[in-house]
Design an enzyme around this catalytic site. Sequence first.
Site, PDB file in Angstrom:
ATOM      1  N   GLY A 153       0.829  -1.198   0.000  1.00 11.79           N
ATOM      2  CA  GLY A 153       0.000   0.000   0.000  1.00 11.79           C
ATOM      3  C   GLY A 153       0.859   1.241   0.000  1.00 11.79           C
ATOM      4  NE  ARG A 154      -2.258   5.223   2.861  1.00 14.29           N
ATOM      5  CZ  ARG A 154      -1.710   5.594   4.009  1.00 14.29           C
ATOM      6  NH1 ARG A 154      -0.876   6.611   4.039  1.00 14.29           N
ATOM      7  NH2 ARG A 154      -2.005   4.974   5.137  1.00 14.29           N
ATOM      8  CB  ILE A 155       3.595   2.631   4.567  1.00 17.57           C
ATOM      9  CG1 ILE A 155       2.830   3.834   5.149  1.00 17.57           C
ATOM     10  CG2 ILE A 155       4.919   2.446   5.302  1.00 17.57           C
ATOM     11  CD1 ILE A 155       2.439   3.682   6.598  1.00 17.57           C
ATOM     12  CB  THR A 234       6.563  -0.036  11.351  1.00 17.63           C
ATOM     13  OG1 THR A 234       6.392  -0.285   9.947  1.00 17.63           O
ATOM     14  CG2 THR A 234       8.037  -0.097  11.711  1.00 17.63           C
ATOM     15  NE  ARG A 236      -2.555   0.073  14.306  1.00 13.61           N
ATOM     16  CZ  ARG A 236      -1.917   1.113  13.821  1.00 13.61           C
ATOM     17  NH1 ARG A 236      -0.612   1.012  13.536  1.00 13.61           N
ATOM     18  NH2 ARG A 236      -2.542   2.257  13.605  1.00 13.61           N
ATOM     19  CD  GLU A 265       1.135  -0.131  20.724  1.00 15.80           C
ATOM     20  OE1 GLU A 265       0.701   1.028  20.524  1.00 15.80           O
ATOM     21  OE2 GLU A 265       1.692  -0.800  19.844  1.00 15.80           O
ATOM     22  CG  HIS A 285       2.742   2.626  18.039  1.00 10.42           C
ATOM     23  ND1 HIS A 285       1.525   2.018  18.211  1.00 10.42           N
ATOM     24  CD2 HIS A 285       2.768   3.031  16.738  1.00 10.42           C
ATOM     25  CE1 HIS A 285       0.839   2.042  17.072  1.00 10.42           C
ATOM     26  NE2 HIS A 285       1.589   2.660  16.161  1.00 10.42           N
TER      27      HIS A 285
END
Length: 329
Positions: A153-155, A234, A236, A265, A285
């Site tokens: 995807g984008r990342i 990075t 989930r 978290e 995170h």
Amino acid sequence: MRVVILDDYLDTLRGLRCFDKLREHQVTVFRDHVQDPAELTRRLSGCEALVLIRERTAIRAEVLEQLPDLRLISQRSAFPHIDVAACTRLGIVVSSDLHAGSPSYATAELAWALVLCGMRQLPRQVEALRAGRWQASIGRTLRGTTLGIYGYGRIGRVVAGYGHAFGMPVVVWASEASRQQAGRDGETVADGREAFFESCDVVSLHLRLTDATRGIVTGADLGRMRPTSLLVNTSRAGLIQPGALVEALRAGRPGFAAVDVFDHEPLLDPTDPLLTMDNVVCTPHLGYVTLDEWELQFADVFDQINAFAAGHPVNVVNPDVLARPRPSP
């Protein structure tokens, strides 16, 4: 409007330029994290607009039903932590800019930092030097090793580009649509899921956490990785089956991991297995936590509040609520 901001651990938002967008509102900021419904209800009493920092706090029906003044939840990105159905039933607007056209370069950069730290074992080297020891281990060169991108995807696309810049062959595994896009972009698509995990020296996860992707990385997948390979997460923690990563690391496949996300978290237990392993790099995170990224994100979040106050809500993820919004107190 009475605005409450939760989970601003470092009291960062008040120092941002975009915070001035809230100058016409009464703002309360909480720096610590609580999830207890009774305490959340107490803190949010009288709140009209709630600002959430990503998924740090879950907002469920049992809390929403005790907040008669709440009319807006404003945040950015995905919203699995919000009971949207309950919000709609109660007349609460949920505004969230999903920034579909703008990747988080901050997260992509952190992913690459973790690749470098994991392959060169930098935290271990730093700790050894501080303890009076010289060169605690030997790392690996990235050039010529294979980078696996799980989720294109984008990342994922940005991180693939970093891999190419470092001279790494890049292999992609993802949904059918994303694999087709990767092929159109000239990326190599793995022959199959098993081949993907078996062939990569570094596997970096870049998937959204949904019902379909929860636990999508299994113990069997991890067991196919090489004893010299590195898993980077990075995205989930829930993408990996519960307990599978710790078990796999103890078994030696993969040999290393670098993670920025955890099942619970904030993670404040120093005895957590991931924090005690020499072959794991952990960060709290930090993917999207940079001043530049926060200026970008919270300008959107605060604009959503002002648009709502002006009677023109934007980025509404539950549009049915607009037919019967909760009245102003």
